[in-house]
Design a protein around this motif. Sequence first.
Motif, PDB file in Angstrom:
ATOM      1  N   VAL A 184       0.374  -3.439  -2.120  1.00  0.00           N
ATOM      2  CA  VAL A 184      -1.068  -3.462  -1.876  1.00  0.00           C
ATOM      3  C   VAL A 184      -1.380  -2.412  -0.823  1.00  0.00           C
ATOM      4  CG1 VAL A 184      -3.069  -4.834  -1.225  1.00  0.00           C
ATOM      5  CG2 VAL A 184      -1.126  -5.927  -2.351  1.00  0.00           C
ATOM      6  N   THR A 185      -2.339  -1.543  -1.110  1.00  0.00           N
ATOM      7  CA  THR A 185      -2.720  -0.489  -0.167  1.00  0.00           C
ATOM      8  C   THR A 185      -4.042  -0.838   0.496  1.00  0.00           C
ATOM      9  OG1 THR A 185      -1.583   1.196  -1.471  1.00  0.00           O
ATOM     10  CG2 THR A 185      -3.238   1.953   0.092  1.00  0.00           C
ATOM     11  N   PHE A 186      -4.012  -0.935   1.812  1.00  0.00           N
ATOM     12  CA  PHE A 186      -5.221  -1.138   2.612  1.00  0.00           C
ATOM     13  C   PHE A 186      -5.551   0.172   3.321  1.00  0.00           C
ATOM     14  CE2 PHE A 186      -3.796  -5.481   2.165  1.00  0.00           C
ATOM     15  CZ  PHE A 186      -4.967  -6.225   2.119  1.00  0.00           C
ATOM     16  N   LYS A 189      -7.641   2.563  10.378  1.00  0.00           N
ATOM     17  CA  LYS A 189      -8.204   3.666  11.162  1.00  0.00           C
ATOM     18  C   LYS A 189      -7.125   4.692  11.484  1.00  0.00           C
ATOM     19  CE  LYS A 189      -7.991   0.985  15.482  1.00  0.00           C
ATOM     20  NZ  LYS A 189      -8.802   0.468  16.606  1.00  0.00           N
ATOM     21  N   ALA A 190      -7.522   5.953  11.495  1.00  0.00           N
ATOM     22  CA  ALA A 190      -6.576   7.059  11.631  1.00  0.00           C
ATOM     23  C   ALA A 190      -5.822   7.033  12.950  1.00  0.00           C
ATOM     24  CB  ALA A 190      -7.320   8.384  11.483  1.00  0.00           C
ATOM     25  N   GLU A 191      -6.381   6.387  13.982  1.00  0.00           N
ATOM     26  CA  GLU A 191      -5.722   6.359  15.288  1.00  0.00           C
ATOM     27  C   GLU A 191      -4.341   5.717  15.221  1.00  0.00           C
ATOM     28  OE1 GLU A 191      -8.771   5.619  14.655  1.00  0.00           O
ATOM     29  OE2 GLU A 191     -10.151   6.391  16.173  1.00  0.00           O
ATOM     30  N   TYR A 192      -4.146   4.783  14.260  1.00  0.00           N
ATOM     31  CA  TYR A 192      -2.837   4.157  14.120  1.00  0.00           C
ATOM     32  C   TYR A 192      -1.758   5.159  13.685  1.00  0.00           C
ATOM     33  CZ  TYR A 192      -5.052  -0.454  14.395  1.00  0.00           C
ATOM     34  OH  TYR A 192      -5.748  -1.560  14.811  1.00  0.00           O
ATOM     35  N   PHE A 193      -2.182   6.263  13.099  1.00  0.00           N
ATOM     36  CA  PHE A 193      -1.234   7.235  12.551  1.00  0.00           C
ATOM     37  C   PHE A 193      -1.114   8.497  13.412  1.00  0.00           C
ATOM     38  CE2 PHE A 193      -2.879   4.618   9.199  1.00  0.00           C
ATOM     39  CZ  PHE A 193      -1.811   4.361   8.364  1.00  0.00           C
ATOM     40  N   GLY A 248       4.733   2.041   6.112  1.00  0.00           N
ATOM     41  CA  GLY A 248       5.690   1.197   5.407  1.00  0.00           C
ATOM     42  C   GLY A 248       5.053  -0.003   4.741  1.00  0.00           C
ATOM     43  N   VAL A 249       3.947  -0.512   5.310  1.00  0.00           N
ATOM     44  CA  VAL A 249       3.282  -1.668   4.705  1.00  0.00           C
ATOM     45  C   VAL A 249       2.107  -1.246   3.821  1.00  0.00           C
ATOM     46  CG1 VAL A 249       3.967  -3.246   6.546  1.00  0.00           C
ATOM     47  CG2 VAL A 249       1.832  -1.972   6.765  1.00  0.00           C
ATOM     48  N   GLY A 250       2.015   0.056   3.521  1.00  0.00           N
ATOM     49  CA  GLY A 250       1.023   0.507   2.548  1.00  0.00           C
ATOM     50  C   GLY A 250      -0.356   0.773   3.095  1.00  0.00           C
ATOM     51  N   GLN A 251      -0.466   1.125   4.379  1.00  0.00           N
ATOM     52  CA  GLN A 251      -1.774   1.424   4.966  1.00  0.00           C
ATOM     53  C   GLN A 251      -2.103   2.909   4.794  1.00  0.00           C
ATOM     54  OE1 GLN A 251      -3.645  -1.103   7.035  1.00  0.00           O
ATOM     55  NE2 GLN A 251      -2.304  -2.335   5.763  1.00  0.00           N
ATOM     56  N   LEU A 252      -3.391   3.180   4.518  1.00  0.00           N
ATOM     57  CA  LEU A 252      -3.854   4.559   4.396  1.00  0.00           C
ATOM     58  C   LEU A 252      -4.744   4.899   5.594  1.00  0.00           C
ATOM     59  CD1 LEU A 252      -4.905   5.037   0.654  1.00  0.00           C
ATOM     60  CD2 LEU A 252      -2.992   6.116   1.850  1.00  0.00           C
ATOM     61  N   PRO A 253      -4.512   6.053   6.241  1.00  0.00           N
ATOM     62  CA  PRO A 253      -5.368   6.425   7.376  1.00  0.00           C
ATOM     63  C   PRO A 253      -6.741   6.890   6.922  1.00  0.00           C
ATOM     64  CG  PRO A 253      -3.799   8.176   6.914  1.00  0.00           C
ATOM     65  CD  PRO A 253      -3.445   7.044   5.990  1.00  0.00           C
ATOM     66  N   VAL A 254      -7.766   6.430   7.634  1.00  0.00           N
ATOM     67  CA  VAL A 254      -9.147   6.842   7.368  1.00  0.00           C
ATOM     68  C   VAL A 254      -9.802   7.162   8.704  1.00  0.00           C
ATOM     69  CG1 VAL A 254     -11.418   6.144   6.523  1.00  0.00           C
ATOM     70  CG2 VAL A 254      -9.369   5.496   5.252  1.00  0.00           C
ATOM     71  N   ASP A 255     -10.390   8.351   8.798  1.00  0.00           N
ATOM     72  CA  ASP A 255     -11.085   8.757  10.006  1.00  0.00           C
ATOM     73  C   ASP A 255     -12.434   8.047  10.064  1.00  0.00           C
ATOM     74  OD1 ASP A 255     -12.146   9.937  12.206  1.00  0.00           O
ATOM     75  OD2 ASP A 255     -12.227  11.970  11.388  1.00  0.00           O
ATOM     76  N   ARG A 256     -12.604   7.193  11.098  1.00  0.00           N
ATOM     77  CA  ARG A 256     -13.832   6.402  11.213  1.00  0.00           C
ATOM     78  C   ARG A 256     -14.717   6.893  12.356  1.00  0.00           C
ATOM     79  NH1 ARG A 256     -12.263   0.113  10.837  1.00  0.00           N
ATOM     80  NH2 ARG A 256     -11.512   0.505  12.944  1.00  0.00           N
ATOM     81  N   SER A 257     -14.592   8.173  12.704  1.00  0.00           N
ATOM     82  CA  SER A 257     -15.382   8.712  13.810  1.00  0.00           C
ATOM     83  C   SER A 257     -16.868   8.774  13.485  1.00  0.00           C
ATOM     84  CB  SER A 257     -14.877  10.107  14.189  1.00  0.00           C
ATOM     85  OG  SER A 257     -14.907  10.971  13.063  1.00  0.00           O
ATOM     86  N   ILE A 284     -10.713   4.776  -4.671  1.00  0.00           N
ATOM     87  CA  ILE A 284     -10.728   5.284  -6.053  1.00  0.00           C
ATOM     88  C   ILE A 284      -9.383   5.917  -6.403  1.00  0.00           C
ATOM     89  CG2 ILE A 284     -11.769   7.008  -7.559  1.00  0.00           C
ATOM     90  CD1 ILE A 284     -14.441   6.463  -6.168  1.00  0.00           C
ATOM     91  N   ASP A 285      -8.802   6.644  -5.456  1.00  0.00           N
ATOM     92  CA  ASP A 285      -7.501   7.269  -5.703  1.00  0.00           C
ATOM     93  C   ASP A 285      -6.429   6.221  -5.995  1.00  0.00           C
ATOM     94  OD1 ASP A 285      -8.610   9.754  -5.307  1.00  0.00           O
ATOM     95  OD2 ASP A 285      -7.924   9.945  -3.220  1.00  0.00           O
ATOM     96  N   VAL A 286      -6.431   5.140  -5.222  1.00  0.00           N
ATOM     97  CA  VAL A 286      -5.440   4.078  -5.422  1.00  0.00           C
ATOM     98  C   VAL A 286      -5.632   3.422  -6.797  1.00  0.00           C
ATOM     99  CG1 VAL A 286      -4.648   1.813  -4.593  1.00  0.00           C
ATOM    100  CG2 VAL A 286      -5.164   3.640  -2.951  1.00  0.00           C
ATOM    101  N   ILE A 287      -6.873   3.129  -7.144  1.00  0.00           N
ATOM    102  CA  ILE A 287      -7.154   2.482  -8.424  1.00  0.00           C
ATOM    103  C   ILE A 287      -6.765   3.390  -9.586  1.00  0.00           C
ATOM    104  CG2 ILE A 287      -8.994   1.603  -9.916  1.00  0.00           C
ATOM    105  CD1 ILE A 287      -8.222  -0.262  -7.614  1.00  0.00           C
ATOM    106  N   GLU A 288      -7.029   4.668  -9.462  1.00  0.00           N
ATOM    107  CA  GLU A 288      -6.699   5.599 -10.542  1.00  0.00           C
ATOM    108  C   GLU A 288      -5.191   5.737 -10.734  1.00  0.00           C
ATOM    109  OE1 GLU A 288      -8.787   9.171  -9.575  1.00  0.00           O
ATOM    110  OE2 GLU A 288     -10.663   8.497 -10.511  1.00  0.00           O
TER     111      GLU A 288
END
Length: 306
Positions: free
Chosen positions: A52-54, A57-61, A77-86, A100-104
């Motif tokens: 499962v991909t969640f 926030k990008a700060e974790y990466f 490792g647990v399937g997290q994707l970084p997203v810039d929330r600035s 959408i990328d994950v679903i595709e």
Amino acid sequence: MKFSIGGSLKLAFRPWVEGLENIPAEGAAILASNHLSFSDSFFLPAVLDRKVTFIAKAEYFTTPGLKGRMTAAFFKGVGQLPVDRSGARGAGEAAVKSGIDVIERGELFGIYPEGTRSPDGRLYRGKPGGLARVALATGAPVIPVAMIDTEKIQPPGKVMPKLMRPGIRIGKPLDFSRYNGMEHDRFVLRAVTDEVMYEIMKLSGQEYVDIYATAAKRQIAEAAKAEKEAEKAEKAEKAALAQAEKQAAEAAARPEEQQPAEQPAPEQQPAEQPAPEQQPSEEQPAGDPAPERETAEDSEHKGAQR
């Protein structure tokens, strides 16, 4: 790494699960969950056989140093994707694109419609941007998920988790194909989001609050600030009152000699009595002068004359 973390979590916490049969063995799907704790993104993947991909926030990466690299490796490792929330709009667009990328790719995409963790364990209004747009753009089914008691394991602000059994309830898939091509209609997005939130509420048994969790957090923070200021003012008032009472007590206990001496009233002198007025003798008329007394010298002078 996913299986090692998942196995450790299941062994340590033994989470119970209902509705595993609602997760498809293959193919894309959206898992829409309530959000009670930081650990939600770990417990749900731990009980599933599929990745499962969640989004996170990008700060974790991007945090520098050894700790930052370890944190980034863990989230990947647990399937997290970084997203810039600035930026609010940029963050929403990035989340939608990532979903959408994950679903595709035919995978499972996890999302929290509330947008943030619940501040008090209640279920808050879902944000229509991410969940509904990904669902309508891809046609993927939405599976409601309820996390149970995870906030008791690791409440916000706590570092060490408490060993107890959390629960996970997984509902039946929701089909929104009737809204195909309407992903830009804000009323449709609102309707899809509200329907999903209603199913999550039924699964979790949470009280529903029809405001956003972000707004609730602001209200709680403002109330806490006002309460703190009121307590501070009350303490200042009590301190001033105590100081006044102390000063009054010190003044009352001061020795009498230190008090200004009372001046005695001046002694009243007796008034001077006027001399009594001489009354005229009865033998001497009041109008005639009194005869002069003859002195010794007068007598000697008269004798010489004789």
